[in-house]
Design an enzyme around this catalytic site. Structure first.
Site, short mmCIF file in Angstrom:
data_model
loop_
_atom_site.label_atom_id
_atom_site.label_comp_id
_atom_site.label_asym_id
_atom_site.label_seq_id
_atom_site.Cartn_x
_atom_site.Cartn_y
_atom_site.Cartn_z
N SER A 141 12.57 67.95 113.31
CA SER A 141 12.08 68.62 112.11
C SER A 141 11.36 67.63 111.21
O SER A 141 10.39 67.00 111.62
CB SER A 141 13.24 69.31 111.39
OG SER A 141 12.77 70.11 110.32
N ASP A 301 7.86 70.70 112.59
CA ASP A 301 8.19 71.78 113.53
C ASP A 301 7.88 73.16 112.96
O ASP A 301 8.24 74.18 113.56
CB ASP A 301 9.64 71.68 113.99
CG ASP A 301 10.65 71.98 112.90
OD1 ASP A 301 10.34 71.73 111.72
OD2 ASP A 301 11.76 72.44 113.22
N ASP A 303 8.84 75.06 110.49
CA ASP A 303 9.78 76.07 109.98
C ASP A 303 9.92 76.01 108.46
O ASP A 303 10.48 76.93 107.86
CB ASP A 303 11.14 75.98 110.67
CG ASP A 303 11.85 74.66 110.44
OD1 ASP A 303 11.24 73.73 109.88
OD2 ASP A 303 13.03 74.55 110.85
N SER A 403 15.48 74.10 100.05
CA SER A 403 14.74 73.01 100.70
C SER A 403 13.54 73.57 101.46
O SER A 403 13.36 73.32 102.65
CB SER A 403 15.64 72.21 101.62
OG SER A 403 16.34 73.05 102.52
N LYS A 415 14.38 80.25 109.33
CA LYS A 415 13.27 80.03 108.41
C LYS A 415 11.98 79.87 109.20
O LYS A 415 11.99 79.42 110.33
CB LYS A 415 13.53 78.81 107.52
CG LYS A 415 13.84 77.52 108.24
CD LYS A 415 14.20 76.45 107.24
CE LYS A 415 14.61 75.14 107.91
NZ LYS A 415 15.96 75.21 108.49
#
Length: 589
Positions: A141, A301, A303, A403, A415
Site C-alpha cells: 500500500s 495500490d 485504494d 486516513s 476502500k
C-alpha cells in the site's frame, strides 16, 4: 544453493547459544527457502553469528493488523519474502475447508490470477463476482519502499477479521513446509487451471460504476473543469482514466513522473498522499500550469484517495480525510434523496465510519434520520459490517476511515480510490454549476450539521517495549487499573479502552466495540466535549492521535474552538506520550 553439510555447520555454529528453538528455525529456513537472494542473506547472518538478528527474523511471525500482514522485505519468517508468501497462499483455503465442505484442497482448484498490476479494490470485487473461496493481494500500500504486504479477502469479499486471521496463522504453522512445486516459476504459465480475469473484471467494474454516477449525460460530459491525477508510482493510472471516462469526463491529466509503477517511489519522500502538500508538489505544480482546479491522488495500490482544490487567491486546499468524508457523505445522501423522495426510504439507508474518524456522519444521521454505525479502525471491520447490514435489508451508501479511505456505495467491500476519484469529479462538476467550490460546500455542510474540527497526526516509535510502557502508564496512572482523570487543565469524563474492554461510560463498564487485544487504543472524552484517541498503527511503527471538537449546528465561533482543540491536542501528546522522554519522532511537516 547449499548442501546438507552447510546446514550441519550452521547448526553447530549456533549450538553454543543454547537456543534449540532458534537452531531449528535456522535449519528449517535454510532447507525450505529456494530464493538465492534471501537464502544468502540468512547464510550471512548465520556465518556472522548474529544471534539477536536471527532471533528477530526467525522466532516470530507476522500477524494480521488493521490491513493484513505487512513487514519489511528480507529473509526470515517475520519478513515478507517468497517463502512466507508461499506459506500463506493456501492457508485461507485451509481455513475455509475446515468450515465448509465446499472447498477441496487439491490440485484441481482453479485460480484467478491477474496478468498485470491491478488496484487492490479489484481483488475483493473479483472474489464477489466469481464467488471465489478467497482472494489474496500482495501490496505494501502506502508503506515505505523497503516494506511489502499481504491482504486476504474472505469469500464474502471483505478482508478477514477474527477468528479467521488467527486460524490462517495456525494453518501456516501447521503446514509450513512448502509444496515443492510452489517454487516452479513455469507452473503459472503452464497450468490449465489458471484464469486471467483482468479484462472481464475491469469491464464489469467500470459498468457497475454507473450505480454511483448520477449526472453523466446531464452534467459531466459538458463540465469545463479540468483534473490532474497522480498514481504515486503505483497502479492507479489506467483505471482512474477509465473510471473518469465511464462517468462522462475526459481522462484526467496524469503526472508523468508518477504515472507508471516504480517500487522505489523515486519522486516522493513518502508514497502516502495522506501526508499532504509536501508529497503532492508535482501534482499541484502541474495543475497550476494546466489551469486545473482539482487534483486527485491515489496511493500506490489505489485504494486511498487524496484531493486538493485550488481556491481563488488562496493557494491550495488539501482536504483531510474527515473533511472529504463530510463532502462525500453529503453528496451520496443528496443523490439518494433525489432518487428516493419518500422520507420513509431514508430509514433503510446506512453510513459507516471507523471510531477514530470524524463524527460528522453521526451528525448527519441524527438530523436526516438514517442509520449510522461505528466500527473498530480498519476497513476490514467496515467491509464485514456492510455484508451483515445488507443481509438485513439496509443499504450502505457511504463508508470511510479518516486516513483517506472511502467507499461510495457498496460495489466492493473495501476502500476504493478509483471509484471515489470519479465521484469527487462529479461532485465538483455539480458544485461548479452552483458557483460553489468544494471548500465552500464544506462550510455549508458544517453550517447545517455543526462544525467538526479535527486534528490527526502521529509520532514514530521503533521500540515496542516503549509503546507498551506508554500505554501501561496510562492504564495505571492513579494506581493499578486507575486511568487519568485529567490531561493538563482539562477534565476527562469518560475513558474507553478497547485493548482491555473497559468503557467507563457504560453501566457494566464494558466496551460495546469488540476487543482489540493485538493493538493499543484508548479514547478519552473531555468535559469540554473534545474526544481524543491514542492508538498504535496496525501496519507501521507509529502511535497515532486523533482529536475532534463537535460543535452544535449554528455555533460559529470557530477560532475559539480551534484554539481549544489545539491546546488539548498539545497536552495529550506532551503529557500522555512524553515524546522527549520516550525518544519519539514527530511527524515531519
Amino acid at each position: 544453493m547449499g548442501s546438507n553439510g552447510d546446514l550441519d555447520a550452521h547448526s553447530q555454529c549456533l549450538s553454543s547459544t543454547g537456543d534449540l528453538v532458534l537452531d531449528k528455525a535456522v535449519h528449517q529456513w535454510m532447507a525450505w527457502d529456494k530464493n538465492p537472494q534471501t537464502w544468502k542473506q540468512m547464510e550471512s547472518l548465520v556465518r556472522e553469528g548474529r544471534v539477536v538478528e536471527l532471533r528477530r527474523r526467525l522466532c516470530s511471525r507476522m500477524t494480521f493488523g488493521t490491513a493484513g500482514l505487512r513487514a519489511e522485505m528480507g529473509a526470515g519468517f517475520a519478513c515478507i519474502n517468497d517463502l512466507t508468501v508461499i506459506q500463506g497462499f493456501f492457508s485461507p483455503l485451509c481455513r475455509l475447508a475446515r468450515l465448509t465442505a465446499a472447498v477441496m484442497l487439491c490440485k484441481d482448484v482453479p485460480v484467478y490470477l491477474f496478468s498485470t498490476y491491478v488496484p487492490t479494490p479489484f481483488v475483493p470485487y473479483a472474489v464477489m463476482k466469481y464467488g471465489a473461496a478467497a482472494g489474496v493481494m500482495i501490496t505494501a500500500s502506502h508503506n515505505r519502499k523497503e516494506d511489502n504486504g499481504y491482504k486476504v479477502y474472505w469469500h464474502n469479499g471483505a478482508q478477514i477479521s477474527s477468528p479467521h486471521d488467527k486460524e490462517i496463522l495456525r494453518c501456516i504453522e501447521e503446514s509450513s513446509e512448502p509444496w515443492p512445486e510452489s517454487w516452479n516459476e513455469d507452473l503459472v504459465e503452464s497450468s490449465l487451471l489458471r484464469r486471467d480475469p483482468l479484462e472481464d473484471v475491469c469491464c464489469s467494474y467500470m459498468e457497475e460504476l454507473n450505480t454511483i454516477c448520477f449526472h453523466r449525460c446531464s452534467l459531466n460530459t459538458m463540465s469545463p473543469l479540468k483534473f490532474v491525477h497522480s498514481s504515486f508510482h503505483g497502479v492507479g493510472h489506467n483505471y482512474v482514466q477509465r473510471a473518469f471516462q465511464q462517468f462522462g469526463f475526459p481522462p484526467p491529466i496524469p503526472v508523468p513522473e508518477q504515472k507508471d509503477p516504480d517500487p522505489d517511489f523515486s519522486t516522493v519522500s513518502c508514497p502516502n498522499p495522506e501526508e499532504g502538500e509536501s508529497v503532492l508538489e508535482l501534482s499541484l505544480r502541474l495543475a497550476e500550469r494546466e489551469e486545473a482546479r482539482i487534483v486527485v491522488a491515489t496511493d500506490p495500490d489505489a485504494d486511498r484517495l487524496a484531493v486538493a482544490e485550488q481556491n481563488d487567491n488562496c493557494g491550495w486546499k488539501v482536504f483531510t480525510g474527515n473533511e472529504l468524508a463530510a463532502l462525500l457523505g453529503w453528496w451520496m445522501l443528496f443523490n439518494w434523496k433525489e432518487a428516493h423522495p419518500d422520507p420513509a426510504d431514508t430509514e433503510r439507508v446506512c453510513m459507516l465510519a471507523t471510531t477514530v474518524s470524524s463524527k460528522i456522519l453521526k451528525a448527519f444521521a441524527r438530523i436526516e434520520g438514517f442509520h449510522f454505525e461505528e466500527t473498530l479502525p480498519g476497513f476490514k471491520w467496515i467491509g464485514n459490517r456492510i455484508h451483515e447490514l445488507t443481509k438485513t435489508g439496509k443499504e450502505v451508501i457511504f463508508s470511510f476511515e479518516e486516513s483517506i479511505g472511502f467507499l461510495c456505495g457498496n460495489m466492493v467491500l473495501d476502500k476504493d480510490g478509483v471509484s471515489t476519484a470519479a465521484v469527487v469529479a462529479e461532485m465538483a462538476a455539480y458544485l461548479h454549476t452552483k458557483n460553489l467550490s468544494m471548500n465552500q460546500q464544506l462550510i455549508n455542510v458544517y453550517e447545517i450539521y455543526g462544525y467538526h474540527i479535527s486534528r490527526t497526526s502521529y509520532v514514530i516509535c521503533n521500540d515496542p517495549p516503549t509503546i507498551h510502557r506508554i500505554f501501561s502508564r496510562l492504564r495505571n496512572s492513579g494506581g493499578s487499573g486507575v486511568y487519568p482523570e485529567s490531561c493538563g487543565d482539562y477534565c476527562i469524563t469518560h475513558i474507553r479502552d478497547v485493548t482491555t474492554g473497559y468503557d467507563s461510560s457504560q453501566p457494566d463498564k464494558k466496551c460495546v466495540l469488540p476487543l482489540s487485544r493485538n493493538s493499543q487504543m484508548v479514547t478519552f472524552t473531555f468535559q469540554n466535549g473534545i474526544v481524543a484517541t491514542l492508538r498504535t498503527s496496525g501496519t507501521e511503527p507509529k502511535i497515532k492521535y486523533y482529536t475532534e471538537f463537535c460543535a452544535a449546528p449554528g455555533e460559529r465561533d470557530i477560532s475559539s474552538l480551534e484554539e481549544e482543540l489545539r491546546k488539548v491536542t498539545a497536552a495529550l501528546v506532551e503529557e500522555f506520550l512524553e515524546p522527549d522522554k520516550n525518544s519519539l519522532l514527530h511527524r515531519s511537516v
